[in-house]
Design an enzyme around this catalytic site. Structure first.
Site, PDB file in Angstrom:
ATOM      1  N   GLY A   1       6.000   0.705   6.229  1.00 25.44           N
ATOM      2  CA  GLY A   1       6.937  -0.232   5.614  1.00 25.44           C
ATOM      3  C   GLY A   1       7.156   0.045   4.135  1.00 25.44           C
ATOM      4  O   GLY A   1       8.288  -0.013   3.637  1.00 25.44           O
ATOM      5  N   CYS A   2       6.085   0.361   3.431  1.00 21.22           N
ATOM      6  CA  CYS A   2       6.183   0.633   1.992  1.00 21.22           C
ATOM      7  C   CYS A   2       6.945   1.924   1.734  1.00 21.22           C
ATOM      8  O   CYS A   2       7.714   2.016   0.769  1.00 21.22           O
ATOM      9  CB  CYS A   2       4.792   0.675   1.371  1.00 21.22           C
ATOM     10  SG  CYS A   2       3.922  -0.909   1.514  1.00 21.22           S
ATOM     11  N   THR A   3       6.758   2.908   2.592  1.00 17.25           N
ATOM     12  CA  THR A   3       7.485   4.167   2.457  1.00 17.25           C
ATOM     13  C   THR A   3       8.967   3.950   2.712  1.00 17.25           C
ATOM     14  O   THR A   3       9.820   4.439   1.952  1.00 17.25           O
ATOM     15  CB  THR A   3       6.920   5.223   3.431  1.00 17.25           C
ATOM     16  OG1 THR A   3       5.534   5.446   3.102  1.00 17.25           O
ATOM     17  CG2 THR A   3       7.688   6.523   3.347  1.00 17.25           C
TER      18      THR A   3
ATOM     19  N   ALA B   1      10.432   2.112  -0.360  1.00 13.78           N
ATOM     20  CA  ALA B   1      10.520   2.989  -1.535  1.00 13.78           C
ATOM     21  C   ALA B   1      11.622   4.034  -1.366  1.00 13.78           C
ATOM     22  O   ALA B   1      12.382   4.299  -2.301  1.00 13.78           O
ATOM     23  CB  ALA B   1       9.170   3.667  -1.790  1.00 13.78           C
TER      24      ALA B   1
ATOM     25  N   LYS C   1       0.834  -1.213   0.000  1.00 14.99           N
ATOM     26  CA  LYS C   1       0.000   0.000   0.000  1.00 14.99           C
ATOM     27  C   LYS C   1       0.863   1.255   0.000  1.00 14.99           C
ATOM     28  O   LYS C   1       1.808   1.368   0.776  1.00 14.99           O
ATOM     29  CB  LYS C   1      -0.880  -0.018   1.256  1.00 14.99           C
ATOM     30  CG  LYS C   1      -1.875   1.075   1.365  1.00 14.99           C
ATOM     31  CD  LYS C   1      -3.182   0.694   0.732  1.00 14.99           C
ATOM     32  CE  LYS C   1      -4.211   1.774   0.897  1.00 14.99           C
ATOM     33  NZ  LYS C   1      -4.675   2.305  -0.360  1.00 14.99           N
TER      34      LYS C   1
END
Length: 179
Positions: free
Chosen positions: A69-71, A74, A64
């Site tokens: 975690g995704c931030t 990335a 998402k």
């Protein structure tokens, strides 16, 4: 009566999850051809696997946009992009979020690589990276290192977002040093 009903619903949900897990698409293995894809980025530009032929591709699936975690993942790719590109690799992220969500996420964190929208989850499914709960589809945090011949060189199914980008850099150096 309500307790029995809740137990029945819980049992049905657990059965559904087990059924879906048992029927999930297999994860492509190293040495196999990378599954083809054609998806749009935040600017509605099409990307396909063939666009990256002749170079290394870090194809990462994530759950998402704009979540912790995704931030972290990335931004690590962003911060290490120079090193990755120096090794001949491009980075592409894929989630089931829409193009508008990707555009906001990329702008907020100054992400210089494409984020592709796999709204129906079909590409994530081809890579065995889809959690499908019926009405809710989420990409698993899987990464595939694809070689210049468009074959899977390495899979990452347990990703530590704090060191994942460096792990890929190290693996790229090792793979490129091998005969």
């Amino acid at each position: 009566m309500l307790k029995n009903f809740l137990l029945l619903i819980t049992a049905l949900l657990v059965s559904l999850l087990a059924f879906r897990a048992a029927h999930a698409a297999p994860v492509p293995t190293p040495g196999s051809p990378a599954p083809d894809f054609t998806l749009s980025d935040a600017k509605q530009e099409q990307h396909q696997l063939a666009d990256y032929a002749g170079q290394w591709l870090v194809l990462y699936f994530y759950p998402k946009d704009d979540t912790p975690g995704c931030t972290k993942q990335a931004c690590s790719f962003r911060d290490d992009l120079f090193q990755l590109e120096k090794l001949g690799a491009k980075v592409v992220g894929i989630s089931v979020d829409n193009a508008n969500s990707h555009a906001k996420f990329a702008e907020k964190y100054k992400l210089p690589f494409p984020l592709l929208s796999d709204i129906d989850g079909k590409v994530a499914e081809k890579y065995g990276a889809l959690t499908n709960l019926g009405v809710l589809k989420i990409a698993k945090r899987y990464t595939f290192l694809i070689n210049p011949k468009s074959n899977i060189a390495k899979t990452y199914l347990k990703v530590d977002t704090s060191r994942h980008s460096q792990e890929i850099i190290d693996d790229l150096k090792q793979l490129q040093a091998s005969p």
